[in-house]
Design a protein around this motif. Structure first.
Motif, mmCIF file in Angstrom:
data_model
loop_
_atom_site.group_PDB
_atom_site.id
_atom_site.type_symbol
_atom_site.label_atom_id
_atom_site.label_comp_id
_atom_site.label_asym_id
_atom_site.label_seq_id
_atom_site.Cartn_x
_atom_site.Cartn_y
_atom_site.Cartn_z
ATOM 1 N N ALA A 97 41.646 47.064 34.979
ATOM 2 C CA ALA A 97 42.149 47.520 36.278
ATOM 3 C C ALA A 97 41.037 48.156 37.116
ATOM 4 O O ALA A 97 41.012 47.999 38.346
ATOM 5 C CB ALA A 97 43.292 48.513 36.083
ATOM 6 N N GLU A 98 40.120 48.851 36.476
ATOM 7 C CA GLU A 98 39.057 49.545 37.213
ATOM 8 C C GLU A 98 37.833 48.667 37.466
ATOM 9 O O GLU A 98 36.923 49.085 38.180
ATOM 10 C CB GLU A 98 38.630 50.796 36.435
ATOM 11 N N ASN A 99 37.807 47.473 36.911
ATOM 12 C CA ASN A 99 36.652 46.577 37.085
ATOM 13 C C ASN A 99 36.744 45.887 38.442
ATOM 14 O O ASN A 99 37.662 45.093 38.672
ATOM 15 C CB ASN A 99 36.618 45.543 35.967
ATOM 16 N N PRO A 100 35.813 46.133 39.364
ATOM 17 C CA PRO A 100 35.890 45.502 40.692
ATOM 18 C C PRO A 100 35.727 43.988 40.642
ATOM 19 O O PRO A 100 36.106 43.301 41.585
ATOM 20 C CB PRO A 100 34.727 46.163 41.460
ATOM 21 N N GLU A 101 35.196 43.464 39.527
ATOM 22 C CA GLU A 101 35.046 42.014 39.383
ATOM 23 C C GLU A 101 36.280 41.362 38.765
ATOM 24 O O GLU A 101 36.319 40.150 38.571
ATOM 25 C CB GLU A 101 33.811 41.702 38.530
ATOM 26 N N GLY A 102 37.271 42.159 38.429
ATOM 27 C CA GLY A 102 38.483 41.616 37.850
ATOM 28 C C GLY A 102 38.393 41.499 36.346
ATOM 29 O O GLY A 102 37.556 42.115 35.694
ATOM 30 N N GLY A 103 39.255 40.671 35.762
ATOM 31 C CA GLY A 103 39.304 40.488 34.321
ATOM 32 C C GLY A 103 40.703 40.097 33.888
ATOM 33 O O GLY A 103 41.648 40.126 34.677
ATOM 34 N N ILE A 104 40.821 39.704 32.623
ATOM 35 C CA ILE A 104 42.115 39.309 32.074
ATOM 36 C C ILE A 104 42.731 40.511 31.373
ATOM 37 O O ILE A 104 42.145 41.098 30.463
ATOM 38 C CB ILE A 104 41.959 38.143 31.085
ATOM 39 N N TYR A 105 43.924 40.871 31.796
ATOM 40 C CA TYR A 105 44.599 42.020 31.216
ATOM 41 C C TYR A 105 45.050 41.722 29.787
ATOM 42 O O TYR A 105 45.478 40.606 29.476
ATOM 43 C CB TYR A 105 45.818 42.396 32.060
ATOM 44 N N PRO A 106 44.964 42.704 28.897
ATOM 45 C CA PRO A 106 45.421 42.496 27.523
ATOM 46 C C PRO A 106 46.939 42.463 27.448
ATOM 47 O O PRO A 106 47.638 42.988 28.333
ATOM 48 C CB PRO A 106 44.859 43.715 26.780
ATOM 49 N N ALA A 107 47.441 41.864 26.381
ATOM 50 C CA ALA A 107 48.887 41.828 26.165
ATOM 51 C C ALA A 107 49.436 43.245 26.115
ATOM 52 O O ALA A 107 48.789 44.173 25.626
ATOM 53 C CB ALA A 107 49.200 41.084 24.869
ATOM 54 N N GLY A 108 50.637 43.410 26.643
ATOM 55 C CA GLY A 108 51.279 44.716 26.673
ATOM 56 C C GLY A 108 51.039 45.493 27.949
ATOM 57 O O GLY A 108 51.679 46.531 28.162
ATOM 58 N N ALA A 153 46.516 35.409 44.200
ATOM 59 C CA ALA A 153 45.344 36.193 43.819
ATOM 60 C C ALA A 153 44.268 35.274 43.235
ATOM 61 O O ALA A 153 44.583 34.283 42.566
ATOM 62 C CB ALA A 153 45.727 37.256 42.797
ATOM 63 N N GLU A 154 43.004 35.595 43.485
ATOM 64 C CA GLU A 154 41.919 34.819 42.902
ATOM 65 C C GLU A 154 42.039 34.850 41.379
ATOM 66 O O GLU A 154 42.449 35.864 40.799
ATOM 67 C CB GLU A 154 40.571 35.405 43.324
ATOM 68 N N PRO A 155 41.718 33.743 40.693
ATOM 69 C CA PRO A 155 41.903 33.659 39.235
ATOM 70 C C PRO A 155 41.275 34.814 38.465
ATOM 71 O O PRO A 155 41.830 35.272 37.466
ATOM 72 C CB PRO A 155 41.252 32.321 38.878
ATOM 73 N N ARG A 156 40.128 35.312 38.950
ATOM 74 C CA ARG A 156 39.442 36.378 38.199
ATOM 75 C C ARG A 156 40.206 37.700 38.229
ATOM 76 O O ARG A 156 39.908 38.615 37.449
ATOM 77 C CB ARG A 156 38.026 36.585 38.743
ATOM 78 N N CYS A 158 47.519 41.533 42.778
ATOM 79 C CA CYS A 158 47.280 41.503 44.217
ATOM 80 C C CYS A 158 46.779 42.858 44.710
ATOM 81 O O CYS A 158 47.354 43.908 44.397
ATOM 82 C CB CYS A 158 48.569 41.152 44.966
ATOM 83 N N GLU A 159 45.692 42.811 45.465
ATOM 84 C CA GLU A 159 45.202 43.960 46.216
ATOM 85 C C GLU A 159 44.710 43.438 47.560
ATOM 86 O O GLU A 159 44.787 42.233 47.835
ATOM 87 C CB GLU A 159 44.095 44.688 45.455
ATOM 88 N N GLU A 160 44.179 44.315 48.376
ATOM 89 C CA GLU A 160 43.842 43.943 49.748
ATOM 90 C C GLU A 160 42.828 42.804 49.823
ATOM 91 O O GLU A 160 42.902 41.967 50.718
ATOM 92 C CB GLU A 160 43.301 45.171 50.493
ATOM 93 N N ALA A 161 41.858 42.760 48.898
ATOM 94 C CA ALA A 161 40.800 41.742 48.975
ATOM 95 C C ALA A 161 40.847 40.761 47.807
ATOM 96 O O ALA A 161 39.835 40.164 47.452
ATOM 97 C CB ALA A 161 39.435 42.423 49.026
ATOM 98 N N ASN A 162 42.017 40.578 47.220
ATOM 99 C CA ASN A 162 42.123 39.712 46.039
ATOM 100 C C ASN A 162 42.615 38.305 46.347
ATOM 101 O O ASN A 162 42.783 37.500 45.445
ATOM 102 C CB ASN A 162 43.056 40.347 44.997
ATOM 103 N N GLY A 163 42.879 38.024 47.613
ATOM 104 C CA GLY A 163 43.347 36.695 47.982
ATOM 105 C C GLY A 163 44.820 36.602 48.322
ATOM 106 O O GLY A 163 45.283 35.571 48.807
ATOM 107 N N CYS A 164 45.584 37.656 48.073
ATOM 108 C CA CYS A 164 47.019 37.651 48.366
ATOM 109 C C CYS A 164 47.278 37.977 49.830
ATOM 110 O O CYS A 164 46.426 38.537 50.526
ATOM 111 C CB CYS A 164 47.738 38.676 47.484
ATOM 112 N N GLU A 165 48.474 37.646 50.271
ATOM 113 C CA GLU A 165 48.888 38.033 51.610
ATOM 114 C C GLU A 165 49.003 39.558 51.671
ATOM 115 O O GLU A 165 49.533 40.190 50.748
ATOM 116 C CB GLU A 165 50.239 37.409 51.956
ATOM 117 N N PRO A 166 48.528 40.205 52.732
ATOM 118 C CA PRO A 166 48.639 41.668 52.819
ATOM 119 C C PRO A 166 50.092 42.106 52.949
ATOM 120 O O PRO A 166 50.925 41.408 53.534
ATOM 121 C CB PRO A 166 47.836 41.998 54.085
#
Length: 218
Positions: A108-119, A180-183, A188-196
């Motif tokens: 969540a804190e990585n500005p480059e994104g990442g895959i969230y763990p299960a749970g 949202a961008e795949p990464r 969704c956040e403001e600059a992640n590719g989703c509609e605002p």
């Protein structure tokens, strides 16, 4: 200090949900050997010796196979707590139902994104949540399951759930988050590719503060 407001929690959450519908209601990848010479007068026949070939035993060890145990992520009404008992990250809240909160926070804190763990549990509003289920649950949504919740002073009720959940206003959670961008793994956040979102940050924070569920320590 925020200005006092007399707007009730139910009114705020209903207004927020209706506004979200406007921005996200229908949104939505190869030897040949030479012939012997003519016969000589000699009667001696040359002998031919065939070299024997000895095959050494193979010393190659077959590759080992590792079985990865898939731990199911069980989700029920007790899985959801007050936003105040979750970890805030840039205005949204996270938790982890399998106890791997540090890994969830790291993504969540990585500005480059990442895959969230299960749970992993991610919430922006008290009445909506997404949970990262076990691998293989729903490949089309990266194994996220979406929830529409009814929070109250007694706890949380689940109104709608599923990878293809549709809320009471007809909006598809998966279609919105798929923008949202795949990464960013459907977040969704403001600059992640989703509609605002068609609402202000102040209104979002007001809706978050109206979470009626009691604190775990209470």
């Amino acid at each position: 200090m925020r200005p006092h407001t007399s707007v009730g929690p139910a009114v705020v959450m209903f207004a927020v949900a209706a506004l979200l519908l406007l921005g996200c209601g229908d949104a939505g990848d190869d030897p040949v050997g030479a012939d012997p010479a003519g016969a000589a007068p000699s009667t001696t026949t040359a002998s031919t010796t065939t070299a024997s070939t000895t095959t050494a035993p193979s010393t190659t060890t077959p590759p080992s196979t590792t079985t990865v145990e898939i731990v199911p992520v069980r989700v029920d009404e007790s899985s959801f707590v007050s936003l105040a008992d979750m970890t805030a990250v840039r205005g949204f809240f996270v938790d982890n139902l399998l106890g791997d909160l540090d890994s969830t926070i790291a993504v969540a804190e990585n500005p480059e994104g990442g895959i969230y763990p299960a749970g992993s549990v991610v919430q922006l509003f008290p009445g909506e949540a997404m949970v990262k289920r076990e691998a293989g649950f729903s490949p089309v949504t990266n194994d996220w399951e979406f929830f529409e919740l009814v929070p109250s002073a007694e706890g949380t009720a689940i109104r709608v759930r599923g990878a293809d959940a549709v809320n009471q206003f007809g909006g598809s959670c998966a279609e919105c988050h798929a923008m949202a961008e795949p990464r960013f793994d459907f977040i969704c956040e403001e600059a992640n590719g989703c509609e605002p979102l068609p609402i202000s940050r102040d209104l979002i924070e007001l809706a978050q503060q109206t979470d009626p569920r009691p604190r775990l320590a209470d």
